[in-house]
Each structure stands twice: as C-alpha cells, then as structure tokens.
Design an enzyme around this catalytic site. Structure first.
Site, PDB file in Angstrom:
ATOM      1  N   CYS A   1       0.367  -1.010   0.133  1.00 42.23           N
ATOM      2  CA  CYS A   1      -0.080   0.106   0.091  1.00 42.23           C
ATOM      3  C   CYS A   1       1.174   1.356   0.153  1.00 42.23           C
ATOM      4  O   CYS A   1       0.337   2.054  -0.645  1.00 42.23           O
ATOM      5  CB  CYS A   1      -0.883  -0.027   1.202  1.00 42.23           C
TER       6      CYS A   1
ATOM      7  N   HIS B   1      -1.446   1.583   7.447  1.00 42.42           N
ATOM      8  CA  HIS B   1      -2.005   1.454   5.834  1.00 42.42           C
ATOM      9  C   HIS B   1      -1.594   3.026   5.359  1.00 42.42           C
ATOM     10  O   HIS B   1      -2.084   3.976   5.424  1.00 42.42           O
ATOM     11  CB  HIS B   1      -3.289   0.820   5.846  1.00 42.42           C
TER      12      HIS B   1
END
Length: 1009
Positions: free
Chosen positions: A349, A923
């Site tokens: 990510c 994230h």
C-alpha cells in the site's frame, strides 16, 4: 577467518555445566557477535528473536546499556518486573509474539508463519546463528525462526539481506484440485520450483505444466528453468497452477472474458492439505539481466510538461505484451480515465499510494504518455539502465487507460526491488522514502546529459546572490537535465556562519522536496486500565496527559488522581501482553519513553498493606479449538486480562482462595445469572475441579490438547510434547463455574490442583516463581462464561495511544498547526548538531556553525513531506499532529528570498499520500484530484471512490503534492473570490482573507465571511 561455531573454540557452558553469570553471558554474546560481523555471506542463517524478550535479557546482563541522556528521550532500565524480588534472569525464549499459532507436535517439519508487518528493532532482533545457538542452550524455548541471507539488487545496487519473509506460493494441482502452500526464496529458480513441486506431489516433470496463475488466470507458463521467481514476477501468496497430464491428456481449460485461459469451472477445488507451509528457504542463485522494450509511441506533447491538465491517450492494444493487465474488452475500456486502482501485492500500500500521486502529476502524465524513449539514458552509471523509467512509464499508461479494472504492479515492483533492495520483500515501507528514490531514479534514467562535465563550485566571496544562484543553477543543469529537474526541482539558499571568526559561506543547492518538521509536543496522552484488587468495581480505562519527559511516578500520580486513589492504596503498573503480565513497571524514576504507544498498560489497585504480603495473580483460560492439533482438538488458552489481589498472611486453604476469587469476580457477574449449583457449596469437602485428587497429574509447560486417544498433551518447556493419559479434556468438564490450578507466570502449566480443605499448594516450578506472587489458572467452563459471568468486562486494555483512523478527532483539529508554521520552523536559523560540524576554511577547523535556509527558486511541482516519524536509538514514534494545509492557494511569496523570480509562488494541492495507524501496522492511501474534472478521489489500493474536498484534511496527511497556479489562473481565482465577496455584501473585506480561509479551519471553497 571462519566464524567460530558454538562449541568449537568458544564454550557457552559454565564450570561443570553451571548456569553462567550475567557478565559471562554478555561477554560470550559480544565475542560471538563480533566474530560474525564482517563475515556474513550469502546462504548464512540468522534467527529472529522477540524484541520483548531481547530487552529483558539486555536488562539482565547490563541495565546501563539501555540508558541514554539525549534530550529527554532516555530509556533506562527495562525491569522484567516483579511484585516482589523476582530474579531478573528472563525465563525461556518466547517468540510467540512474532508468529501465528505454533504448529502442533505432529507437524514438526513445518515452520510457524510470521505475523505480518513485523519491524526489525521494534518487533524482532536478527541474531547470527552462533548467538542463537548459545541463547537456546542457556534458555530453551522458541520457536526457532531461521532465515537465510540472500543477495538483493543488481550491480552497484547489490547488497546482502536477510530474507525475513520467504516467498510463499499457493499451489493448485489440477486434477484433482488439491492445494498446498510451499515456501521459496525469491532468488530460487523456476527449475527449483518445478523440482520441488514434482517431489512434493510425486509427479514426473514431463507430465507437469506450471502456470503463473495470478488473479486466477493462466497468464504465462513457467518454462525457463534458469529464471528466478522474482524475475518471473511471482509474488507473496500468489497462486501457481500445476496441470497434470493423465492418460496422455491435459486438463480442460476455457477462455475467460479477458481472453486468458482459466481452469474449467467444472473442476472443483477441494480443501486439499491443511495449508501448512512446507519447504524452506533455498540458497541464492544469480539473477539474469533483462531490459524491457520501450513503450509504444503516442501523440507528441510538450517536452517540459507545461499543460495544466491531463492528456488524452489511447492504449495501443497490440503493444499490450504482459498478459496480466486485466480486462481489455471494449466495454471495460469505455469508462473514465485516471480512476484505476492498484492491487495490493502484500504490504504494498505504501508503493500504491506513492505511485498514484506521481501518476496523477500532470506534467509527468503528459511526458510518459508521449514517446519518451529517445530520452532514456541506458549508460548512466547512476541510473538503472532505463529500466525503472520504462517500468514506471508502462504502469502509468495502464493506469490512464480507460476502465476501472485494478492493475497489479508486479512488473514495476520487481524492477524496483532489483535496483532498490531496501524495498524488496513484503514488509511495510515508508511512502516518502520510496518517492525520494523514484524521483531520483527516474531523473537518472531520463537524464539528457550523457557525459557529465566536471564543475568546481566557487564560493560567493561577497558576490550578489542573484549572480551566485544563477551560476550554481547553471552548473547543476549542466550535469542534470531531465523531466524531473524540469518540473520537480527547486533551489534554496544555505547560509553558514562560523561562531568563531564569523566567516559567512553561502551556497545555492537544489532540492526535490521539502521535509518540514512538525512542532514537538511537550505532553503525551496515555490510556491505562485500572483493575480493582478487591472486586469493588469493574476494570475502568483512564486517559491522562503527562509530560513527554516524565517518569513512571508521574504516570502513576496522574492515574491515581483520575481514579480517586485513597491514601491507603497503591497502584502497581504493568505491561500486559498475551493475556498475562509481561513486565512490571516498578522503577519510579524510569522514563515514560520505555512505554511504547502500542503497549497495553494495566494498573492494579491494592491496599498499601499488600507491599509486605503475598499477591495472587489470576490467569483466565478456556477451551478453544486448535487447527494445529488432530481433528481440531481443544486446548486451554489464555483470554481476558489477568487480575491481581492480595492473599491473607496465614496460609490460605482452597476454600479461602475460592472466596477471594469469587469476590474479585463480583463485578463481572451477570444480572440474570442462575442460582449457584449445589456443587459450589464452599463448606463441602469436594475439590474445586470436581475430580478425585488421584486423577490429577502435573503437566509442565504449554497448552493442553486432546489426542485421538483423549489423552491430555502439554509442553515441557523445551518444545517437546509431554503426554499425560490421566488428564482428559472431555472428562474434566466441571460442574462448577471454574477450576483453579497452580500455574507459572505464563499460565501454561497445571502444577497442582487447589483442594477445598487443604492448604494452597507450593508455587509452580518456574524460573520466575517466588513466594511473593502466586499464579493461579482459572479454567472456565463454557456454561459459566455464557450464563454466569461477563468476562468481556476484563478484556485486555486498549493501546496506550490508539493512533488516528481516517476520521480526524475534534481534539486533533483543536491542536492543529499551520503548514506555514512548519515551513517557518524549517527555514529558521539554528546551530548545526555536533555530528554535522562544518569545516571553516578560515579557521581551518570544524565548527558548530549556525545555518539558515531560504527558498530561492520554486519548482512547478512542489512536494512537501511532513516529518511525522521520529527515530531514536530505541524508539520509533509517529506524530499524529493535525496540519492545516491550504488546498487551493498555498502562497509562498514571502518565503522566497529571490526578488527576480518571475514566476508565481501560489500553489494548488492535487494529491496527498496518507498514512493511517502506527509505525509498522499502518496503512497508506492517496487522495488525488483530477484537474480536468475538478474532482477528488480516494485511492485505497484497488478501491477508488469519490471524496469531498472538505474531507481530505486529516491528521493522516503525510506527503503533499502541489502544482503551481499560473498567473492567469490566479487572476481568475481572485476575480471569482471578489465576485463572491461582493455578492454577499462584504464590507470591503480583503479578498486575501477569503482566499486563505482554509488556514482558519474553514472549507477550502470560497465562503462568505
């Protein structure tokens, strides 16, 4: 010289096999480590060991090693803790915090799977094989987690690295449809894959076809035995299809809607094996070199990418050579452009976030959608032979092709790992570090200067700044000329002043991005859960604010005030981990920096009279199914948080202990609980566990499981299984609510049953056992948990600081800082650090000069990095500060020192790289504005969705991307703003106040005052 092996020339045993002293252990580890340093080579083995356990050992051998006095970030003694005088020698090695459930005794050949997102020096330490062997001999425990050293990168970028996460592939054998999971090194070859598959399934190579089955599509047959799995774009947890020829025929396959062959849907896939991993890391094999062909040509565009919007580009279908782009049907290609997501290949990510921001940078999109191949510099020794630029260009074209089918960036990641080994593997990385590498790498691959001239920098010597700056910039451009320099590089003025002779040195250096510091907070918010020691109240969490440079005593005082601690009470502070007490924070002068944001802290509220008495620690257990045991046999496993209370001075009987336990559990009683059963009569002569004493044996060590013969299995502490036929899980289901057993500090043993009419048995046979603390396991019945007690009230405490999720809290916004404030902190004059001394040409010595930065030349694209992550020797923290950044009008005019800069200094935001969560476990996403549509989108890996402009300001903003607003655009915006202000009847309010409204927390749209 060869690395000494344990047992060769260096003994790890004491005299007559006696336990070594802490000093002896420290010296042996030091010598073994020094011997291994500098001798590491490909194929060597390193072992992972839990950082939690490691820091306990460091405290044991030399507490002063963990002390520091730098700027209040000291990390003094880590106390393994005690409620009394425990030995500080750690118990057995415990790596359970690094792995998922450990394999059972019947699966000894398979290694446990590592948890995701582990970070070195935070979650684990890497030890040379010799050091691990010594530790294991001294302490036992485990599980052992060996990892191989491989060579990463290519040419001048080559480096040795420990492959912490070996490549795991999911095999599907067709027919019959069985599955298996095998581990390989990413440097293993296709030939090794073929050999291992045939050996594992007992197949003949001539009857096997192996396919890259990414996205469940037969993309390419793996036929080149010398090619590495990395070169074949095989990634973590990818599916590999193994077709088996039976009776001279290959399995049927059908053509999918994407034009790729897929396994026939009539062939069902069974569960196959239990999914346990087999195989081990292989030795490193050399990489072959391959350079991709250039991208197809398209419509020409401006060389320097000065278009304000995005170009139109039609993908050349014939040039689409990699069979894994995804849907290429006409229907799929008819959608909007620029809203395509990137698949997450496993902790990628960070890469996806950075790529989306770069791909949506207008001048870069213009440049890479045209024919840029003539500018590729394949012979630049500082570049990547053009391969990085080609891989980026190909990926950009796929993302700008019509349609919304997510693109897997496999080829790009492989190229990236080849030239930047630090980004290989599947650990989480920093998106800003990747951006810095990409911008520099793309520049070198596209540098139009083939032969860099030698340029000697001249001192200013009192010359006008404009003349010196122009000279420096010309020298820089004579060696660096690329699209990246054209649009992304600026220039700042650096002024150094010698504190001794006042010598002034002025230089003008290029920059690719601005790394702005965030104002450091002087306070810290911490959440601690208080547990009552007398059952008078349920556990309650309190959030307090303490000094960042505070000590344990400050936290205890703050919690005491919050919970109204009485004058005759005390608090015992402890770190809770895996449903037990990991360490007690009993050194009042230890720095609070020893407590990490993701630690879970409990405070046990006890009377002061308990300081001299004996404490009782209750560890809760329940039967849970275990997939690693035959037929998912149940095991006793810890749950909830431990409870602590005090025992009476006189030796308690089993009945006394039961009364104490029931009183402590009073707040957890359900209001609708049934009346106590007759078997719970405390005056009776029965045992708590409702079983005859002669049926109870001692089982030392780990969890309990039932074998197929219904015998109970435990662990003897050395990783070997111990079986006791007399302890049958099915026979021991109690009629009472719970059973009580003497156990160790980990809650992994049954070392004596507590009988109602007899005194409490002696302490468990544990390295950390002491008369001051008694550990008792509370083995709960399922019925009691469902009907009598609500143990959810005793859940593990929350993290000390639960880091921000996408929604920004009101408190964070109230504590917001302006982006301009961060910029001013970056530009302010300050002395150099002792490690950055400047050599004064006049004094002929290194001096701690003062340094002042000024912006001189601003680029078309301004990248602003907010320095949220702070690193010190022992700690890595993230700042959740909310930065209030302009969206439409970032005006840097007053910060530019050059008076002759003709271009404007007003910028518009078009992309944000966000980081949510804490270090390692976070994230990354990206907010991107499509300039032509004037719409914002949220790019979260494969998922792309519209987002309101008012929602893009969060405390997760990490890297900001601005584009220069041209004079005509700026004039139009000012006119629009003036029109809005006039229409609402403003009293001649300055338009600039409206333009800068978002700096006061208002919407970035022009709103009436």
């Amino acid at each position: 010289m060869p690395v000494p092996r344990v047992g060769d020339d260096m003994s790890v045993d004491g005299p007559d096999n006696a336990v070594l002293t802490a000093a002896q252990e420290k010296e042996i580890v030091r010598e073994l480590t020094e011997a291994a340093e500098g001798q590491v080579r490909e194929g060597d083995t390193f072992y992972l060991i839990s950082y939690r356990w490691w820091r306990l050992w460091l405290d044991y051998v030399d507490p002063t090693d963990l002390s520091s006095s730098e700027g209040g970030e000291a990390l003094t003694t880590f106390t393994p803790g005690s409620f009394g005088p425990f030995s500080k020698r750690p118990s057995s090695i415990e790596n359970s915090d690094l792995v998922l459930d450990a394999p059972s005794s019947e699966d000894k050949k398979s290694e446990p799977d590592l948890k995701e997102n582990l970070i070195e020096d935070r979650d684990y330490i890497l030890l040379p094989e010799q050091v691990w062997m010594a530790f294991h001999k001294w302490y036992g425990g485990g599980p052992a987690l060996p990892r191989k050293v491989i060579t990463m990168g290519y040419g001048s970028h080559e480096d040795l690295a420990v492959e912490v996460y070996p490549l795991q592939v999911n095999l599907i054998v067709q027919p019959p449809g069985t599955k298996a999971v095998l581990r390989f090194s990413k440097k293993d070859t296709i030939g090794k894959l073929q050999q291992t598959v045939c050996e594992h399934f007992k197949l003949e190579l001539e009857n096997v076809r192996i396919w890259d089955y990414f996205n469940k599509q037969k993309n390419k047959q793996l036929t080149e035995p010398s090619k590495s799995l990395q070169e074949a774009y095989i990634h973590m947890n990818q599916e590999i299809l193994v077709e088996v020829r039976r009776n001279g025929k290959w399995p049927d396959s059908s053509i999918s809607s994407t034009g790729k062959s897929t396994v026939s849907s009539s062939s069902s896939i069974s569960n196959g094996s239990n999914g346990s991993s087999a195989g081990r890391e292989m030795t490193v094999l050399s990489e072959s070199r391959s350079i991709a062909n250039g991208p197809p040509a398209s419509k020409p565009g401006t060389r320097n990418g000065t278009n304000s919007g995005y170009p139109t580009y039609s993908m050349d279908k014939e040039k689409e050579s990699d069979g894994w782009l995804g849907s290429s049907s006409g229907a799929a290609r008819a959608g909007p452009k620029g809203v395509t997501g990137l698949q997450n290949l496993g902790n990628t990510c960070f890469m996806n976030s950075a790529l989306q921001c770069l791909v949506h940078t207008p001048p870069l999109a213009t440049y890479f959608l045209q024919d840029y191949t003539p500018e590729i510099n394949r012979h630049n020794p500082l570049g990547m032979e053009g391969e990085l630029a080609i891989a980026f260009g190909e990926l950009l074209r796929k993302l700008w092709a019509p349609g919304k089918q997510p693109v897997p960036p496999r080829q790009f990641k492989t190229k990236l790992a080849r030239f930047a080994p630090q980004f290989s593997g599947y650990n989480q990385h920093d998106s800003q570090e990747l951006l810095a590498f990409l911008l520099d790498g793309l520049h070198e691959d596209l540098n139009r200067v083939k032969n860099k001239p030698y340029v000697e920098a001249k001192d200013a010597d009192g010359r006008p700044d404009k003349e010196v700056a122009t000279e420096y910039w010309a020298n820089h451009r004579s060696r660096n000329d690329s699209i990246i320099v054209d649009v992304c590089q600026g220039q700042y003025k650096s002024t150094l002043v010698c504190p001794t002779c006042s010598k002034v040195s002025v230089t003008f250096d290029p920059f690719m991005y601005l790394s702005l510091p965030l104002p450091a907070k002087t306070t810290r918010t911490m959440t601690v859960t208080v547990f009552s020691g007398d059952g008078s109240a349920p556990p309650t969490s309190y959030t307090v604010t303490v000094s960042r440079q505070g000590r344990y005593k400050d936290l205890i005082q703050a919690i005491g005030i919050a919970c109204n601690l009485g004058s005759e009470e005390r608090l015992i502070l402890a770190e809770l981990y895996n449903h037990r007490i990991f360490r007690v924070l009993d050194e009042p002068l230890e720095w609070l920096t020893a407590i990490r944001d993701d630690d879970r802290i409990g405070a046990y509220r006890l009377p002061k009279t308990s300081e001299k008495g004996t404490l009782l620690c209750l560890l809760h257990r329940r039967l849970e199914s275990d997939t690693y045991t035959p037929k998912n046999a149940p095991q006793w496993k810890l749950f909830s948080a431990p409870l602590v209370t005090s025992l009476p001075e006189e030796a308690p009987t089993g009945a006394d202990v039961v009364k104490i336990v029931k009183k402590l559990l009073t707040p957890m009683e359900r209001s609708d609980r049934p009346l106590p059963a007759e078997s719970m009569d405390l005056e009776g002569e029965r045992t708590v566990d409702n079983a005859p004493e002669e049926d109870v044996d001692m089982v030392e060590g780990g969890d309990f499981a039932r074998s197929e013969t219904s015998a109970l299995c435990g662990n003897n502490g050395n990783g070997e299984q111990v079986q006791s036929d007399s302890l049958d899980v099915t026979q021991k289901q109690p009629e009472s609510s719970f059973q009580l057993w003497i156990t160790d500090d980990k809650g992994t043993t049954r070392e004596g049953s507590i009988l109602m009419d007899k005194q409490m048995p002696p302490a468990a046979n544990s390295a950390r056992a002491t008369a001051k603390v008694r550990y008792v396991a509370v083995d709960w019945s399922a019925a009691a948990l469902e009907q009598e007690y609500d143990m959810s009230k005793v859940d593990m405490p929350p993290e000390v600081l639960r880091t921000g999720l996408p929604a920004t809290s009101k408190k964070a916004r109230q504590e917001a800082v302006s982006l301009y404030t961060c910029l001013e902190a970056f530009l302010k004059e300050e002395p150099l650090g002792p490690e950055d001394m400047w050599y004064c040409p006049r004094c002929k010595e290194h001096r701690q000069a003062s340094k002042k930065l000024d912006l001189w030349r601003l680029p078309e694209i301004l990248v602003v990095h907010l320095k949220r992550f702070s690193y010190s020797r022992y700690l890595k923290n993230k700042l959740e500060t909310f930065v209030n950044f302009p969206v439409d009008d970032l005006d840097l005019s007053k910060y530019v020192a050059s008076t002759s800069e003709s271009q404007g200094h007003v910028y518009e935001l078009y992309a944000v790289s966000n980081h949510y969560g804490s270090m390692g476990g976070g994230h990354y996403t990206a907010y991107v504005k499509l300039v032509d549509e004037n719409k914002w989108y949220n790019f979260d890996d494969s998922h792309v969705s519209p987002v309101n402009e008012s929602d893009i300001k969060t405390s997760a903003a990490y890297v900001l991307f601005y584009r220069r607003i041209r004079s005509e655009e700026s004039s139009l915006r000012t006119a629009e703003a003036h029109s809005v202000v006039t229409s609402v009847g403003s009293n001649q309010k300055d338009v600039a106040d409206v333009v800068d409204a978002d700096m006061t927390g208002a919407s970035s749209h022009f709103l009436p005052p």
